[in-house]
Design a protein around this motif. Structure first.
Motif, PDB file in Angstrom:
ATOM      1  N   THR A 270       0.844  -1.189   0.000  1.00 54.79           N
ATOM      2  CA  THR A 270       0.000   0.000   0.000  1.00 54.79           C
ATOM      3  C   THR A 270       0.882   1.242   0.000  1.00 54.79           C
ATOM      4  O   THR A 270       1.811   1.358   0.817  1.00 54.79           O
ATOM      5  CB  THR A 270      -0.928   0.026   1.226  1.00 54.79           C
ATOM      6  OG1 THR A 270      -1.732  -1.146   1.237  1.00 54.79           O
ATOM      7  CG2 THR A 270      -1.835   1.254   1.190  1.00 54.79           C
ATOM      8  N   VAL A 271       0.603   2.160  -0.903  1.00 56.85           N
ATOM      9  CA  VAL A 271       1.308   3.438  -0.992  1.00 56.85           C
ATOM     10  C   VAL A 271       0.259   4.538  -0.953  1.00 56.85           C
ATOM     11  O   VAL A 271      -0.703   4.522  -1.741  1.00 56.85           O
ATOM     12  CB  VAL A 271       2.139   3.542  -2.281  1.00 56.85           C
ATOM     13  CG1 VAL A 271       2.821   4.896  -2.362  1.00 56.85           C
ATOM     14  CG2 VAL A 271       3.156   2.416  -2.353  1.00 56.85           C
ATOM     15  N   SER A 272       0.412   5.505  -0.032  1.00 61.54           N
ATOM     16  CA  SER A 272      -0.593   6.552   0.114  1.00 61.54           C
ATOM     17  C   SER A 272       0.073   7.879   0.420  1.00 61.54           C
ATOM     18  O   SER A 272       1.059   7.949   1.170  1.00 61.54           O
ATOM     19  CB  SER A 272      -1.582   6.190   1.228  1.00 61.54           C
ATOM     20  OG  SER A 272      -2.585   7.172   1.357  1.00 61.54           O
ATOM     21  N   ASP A 273      -0.467   8.935  -0.183  1.00 64.24           N
ATOM     22  CA  ASP A 273      -0.026  10.299   0.107  1.00 64.24           C
ATOM     23  C   ASP A 273      -1.203  11.228  -0.148  1.00 64.24           C
ATOM     24  O   ASP A 273      -2.340  10.771  -0.323  1.00 64.24           O
ATOM     25  CB  ASP A 273       1.200  10.676  -0.727  1.00 64.24           C
ATOM     26  CG  ASP A 273       0.988  10.444  -2.217  1.00 64.24           C
ATOM     27  OD1 ASP A 273      -0.171  10.578  -2.688  1.00 64.24           O
ATOM     28  OD2 ASP A 273       1.967  10.116  -2.921  1.00 64.24           O
ATOM     29  N   SER A 274      -0.918  12.492  -0.189  1.00 66.70           N
ATOM     30  CA  SER A 274      -2.000  13.459  -0.382  1.00 66.70           C
ATOM     31  C   SER A 274      -2.642  13.358  -1.755  1.00 66.70           C
ATOM     32  O   SER A 274      -3.741  13.875  -1.976  1.00 66.70           O
ATOM     33  CB  SER A 274      -1.456  14.877  -0.172  1.00 66.70           C
ATOM     34  OG  SER A 274      -0.396  15.143  -1.099  1.00 66.70           O
ATOM     35  N   GLY A 275      -1.957  12.693  -2.680  1.00 70.49           N
ATOM     36  CA  GLY A 275      -2.507  12.544  -4.026  1.00 70.49           C
ATOM     37  C   GLY A 275      -3.375  11.323  -4.201  1.00 70.49           C
ATOM     38  O   GLY A 275      -3.908  11.089  -5.284  1.00 70.49           O
ATOM     39  N   GLY A 276      -3.528  10.515  -3.149  1.00 70.09           N
ATOM     40  CA  GLY A 276      -4.378   9.334  -3.243  1.00 70.09           C
ATOM     41  C   GLY A 276      -3.701   8.099  -2.682  1.00 70.09           C
ATOM     42  O   GLY A 276      -2.616   8.171  -2.091  1.00 70.09           O
ATOM     43  N   THR A 277      -4.353   6.981  -2.883  1.00 70.77           N
ATOM     44  CA  THR A 277      -3.872   5.698  -2.352  1.00 70.77           C
ATOM     45  C   THR A 277      -3.778   4.687  -3.482  1.00 70.77           C
ATOM     46  O   THR A 277      -4.664   4.624  -4.348  1.00 70.77           O
ATOM     47  CB  THR A 277      -4.823   5.169  -1.259  1.00 70.77           C
ATOM     48  OG1 THR A 277      -4.911   6.138  -0.214  1.00 70.77           O
ATOM     49  CG2 THR A 277      -4.323   3.857  -0.689  1.00 70.77           C
ATOM     50  N   ARG A 278      -2.705   3.888  -3.455  1.00 66.70           N
ATOM     51  CA  ARG A 278      -2.523   2.832  -4.445  1.00 66.70           C
ATOM     52  C   ARG A 278      -2.189   1.546  -3.688  1.00 66.70           C
ATOM     53  O   ARG A 278      -1.219   1.478  -2.945  1.00 66.70           O
ATOM     54  CB  ARG A 278      -1.395   3.182  -5.415  1.00 66.70           C
ATOM     55  CG  ARG A 278      -1.233   2.153  -6.536  1.00 66.70           C
ATOM     56  CD  ARG A 278      -0.311   2.625  -7.627  1.00 66.70           C
ATOM     57  NE  ARG A 278       1.076   2.656  -7.204  1.00 66.70           N
ATOM     58  CZ  ARG A 278       1.755   3.740  -6.894  1.00 66.70           C
ATOM     59  NH1 ARG A 278       1.149   4.925  -6.942  1.00 66.70           N
ATOM     60  NH2 ARG A 278       3.032   3.679  -6.499  1.00 66.70           N
ATOM     61  N   VAL A 279      -3.028   0.526  -3.904  1.00 64.10           N
ATOM     62  CA  VAL A 279      -2.836  -0.767  -3.273  1.00 64.10           C
ATOM     63  C   VAL A 279      -2.500  -1.762  -4.375  1.00 64.10           C
ATOM     64  O   VAL A 279      -3.241  -1.876  -5.365  1.00 64.10           O
ATOM     65  CB  VAL A 279      -4.089  -1.227  -2.501  1.00 64.10           C
ATOM     66  CG1 VAL A 279      -3.816  -2.548  -1.789  1.00 64.10           C
ATOM     67  CG2 VAL A 279      -4.492  -0.159  -1.488  1.00 64.10           C
ATOM     68  N   MET A 280      -1.399  -2.505  -4.199  1.00 63.98           N
ATOM     69  CA  MET A 280      -0.928  -3.440  -5.219  1.00 63.98           C
ATOM     70  C   MET A 280      -0.871  -4.850  -4.647  1.00 63.98           C
ATOM     71  O   MET A 280      -0.308  -5.057  -3.571  1.00 63.98           O
ATOM     72  CB  MET A 280       0.441  -3.028  -5.750  1.00 63.98           C
ATOM     73  CG  MET A 280       0.439  -1.706  -6.478  1.00 63.98           C
ATOM     74  SD  MET A 280       2.097  -0.956  -6.590  1.00 63.98           S
ATOM     75  CE  MET A 280       2.358  -0.467  -4.878  1.00 63.98           C
ATOM     76  N   MET A 281      -1.435  -5.769  -5.380  1.00 66.73           N
ATOM     77  CA  MET A 281      -1.395  -7.177  -5.009  1.00 66.73           C
ATOM     78  C   MET A 281      -0.615  -7.934  -6.072  1.00 66.73           C
ATOM     79  O   MET A 281      -1.029  -7.979  -7.247  1.00 66.73           O
ATOM     80  CB  MET A 281      -2.822  -7.737  -4.901  1.00 66.73           C
ATOM     81  CG  MET A 281      -2.885  -9.236  -4.658  1.00 66.73           C
ATOM     82  SD  MET A 281      -4.605  -9.835  -4.676  1.00 66.73           S
ATOM     83  CE  MET A 281      -4.340 -11.596  -4.517  1.00 66.73           C
ATOM     84  N   ASP A 282       0.519  -8.504  -5.693  1.00 64.48           N
ATOM     85  CA  ASP A 282       1.355  -9.271  -6.615  1.00 64.48           C
ATOM     86  C   ASP A 282       1.119 -10.760  -6.402  1.00 64.48           C
ATOM     87  O   ASP A 282       1.194 -11.250  -5.266  1.00 64.48           O
ATOM     88  CB  ASP A 282       2.828  -8.933  -6.395  1.00 64.48           C
ATOM     89  CG  ASP A 282       3.159  -7.497  -6.747  1.00 64.48           C
ATOM     90  OD1 ASP A 282       2.512  -6.951  -7.658  1.00 64.48           O
ATOM     91  OD2 ASP A 282       4.053  -6.915  -6.089  1.00 64.48           O
TER      92      ASP A 282
END
Length: 335
Positions: free
Chosen positions: A320-332
């Motif tokens: 999970t990567v999150s900042d003021s520009g939004g959140t991105r969750v990656m499942m490998d």
């Protein structure tokens, strides 16, 4: 060899070509091929193994065009080899040729009988196999229909209960359960629709699931959900897990990513990685996660625990990567 026995040229070409014409053509073709090989052998060893090429020609004709073609091939080949090659040879005696003719004819008949027996046995086995496949397809169709109805019954019961409860938290929990059931049901439908045995076309499945989530979460106007998925076929159980992870992540983004906002985008992607494996990404351009420990949710963190369980079941890892520009969750997940 079984595949050779399954090829029945008279039936395959009928009615465009009469069966007798096909059998005659196959017989002449086999005789011609044997004759060409006979001429080639004569260049090296004249008069050697006069009748040796008869038997493979007879067998091929019988396997491809039934015993009539084999019999015709035997008659033409034996007549030619006997009268045009064998009799003119000075090594033959007055009584030897006729016993040789009898032995060759008997051997040719035995070859035809064995080849025809084999051909019929293969066709019987093929017919039984086709019947079993038809029965299996009928059973699977009935099973799929019953399972589909069961999913619909469960979803309907959850929906009825959701409409009756007055507690918003209970209503949301039942709604989430409905979407989880729908995710499993869609994987089941794609499994039987794609005809891939135990595999699901993930591209179609995820796009279908995103369309359903967009409708179920009432994403209209300002908030949009789009999906970009590469074509891939994976095992059903893994597809269900991936679909359930997608369901939870998109639901979380729709509920929490756009607090105080009326516009936003949720992007879902399913891509093959250059180093191998696949990556499911759910990204939004919302407010991002708050810094520090996450506050305890009303459902006791059930959604997060489900995500972790489904990721583990698929053999994947979650980032999970999150900042003021939004959140991105990656499942490998591995290939």
């Amino acid at each position: 060899m079984a595949r050779i026995g399954e090829l029945d040229l008279p039936d395959r070409l009928h009615p465009a070509i009469p069966r007798w014409a096909t059998q005659l053509g196959v017989a002449l073709l086999c005789v011609g091929a044997a004759g060409v090989l006979r001429l080639a052998i004569n260049l090296v060893a004249p008069g050697a193994a006069v009748f040796a090429l008869l038997f493979p020609a007879i067998m091929i004709a019988t396997l491809f065009a039934r015993w009539q073609a084999g019999l015709l091939t035997a008659a033409i080949s034996i007549a030619y080899a006997f009268f045009a090659v064998y009799l003119p040879s000075p090594a033959t005696t007055q009584s030897g040729p006729y016993w040789t003719l009898f032995a060759i004819a008997f051997s040719a008949g035995l070859t035809i009988a064995l080849a025809e027996t084999f051909r019929r046995a293969v066709h019987r086995a093929t017919d039984e196999r086709d019947l079993q496949i038809a029965d299996r397809d009928l059973m699977l169709s009935e099973f799929e229909h019953r399972v589909k109805n069961n999913f619909q019954i469960v979803a309907s019961m959850l929906d009825i209960q959701r409409r009756r409860v007055s507690d918003p938290a209970a209503s949301d929990a039942l709604g989430a359960a409905m979407m989880r059931v729908d995710s499993i049901a869609r994987a089941h439908r794609h499994l039987y629709r794609d005809g891939q045995g135990s595999e699901v076309n993930v591209s179609d499945y995820l796009k279908d699931l995103c369309d359903t989530l967009s409708d179920a979460l009432l994403l209209r106007g300002g908030v949009t959900l789009d999906c970009d998925a590469d074509a891939a076929h994976i095992q059903r159980d893994h597809a269900v897990s991936i679909g359930l992870v997608l369901n939870e992540l998109v639901t979380n983004a729709a509920k929490h990513a756009f607090v105080g906002r009326e516009t936003g985008t949720i992007h879902v992607s399913w891509k093959h990685k250059a180093e191998g494996g696949w990556r499911l990404t759910v990204a939004d351009d919302g407010v991002g996660l708050p810094p520090g420990p996450r506050p305890k949710r009303k459902d006791g963190g059930l959604g997060q625990r489900l995500i972790e369980a489904f990721v583990k079941q698929a053999g994947g890892t979650l980032t999970t990567v999150s900042d003021s520009g939004g959140t991105r969750v990656m499942m490998d997940v591995p290939d």
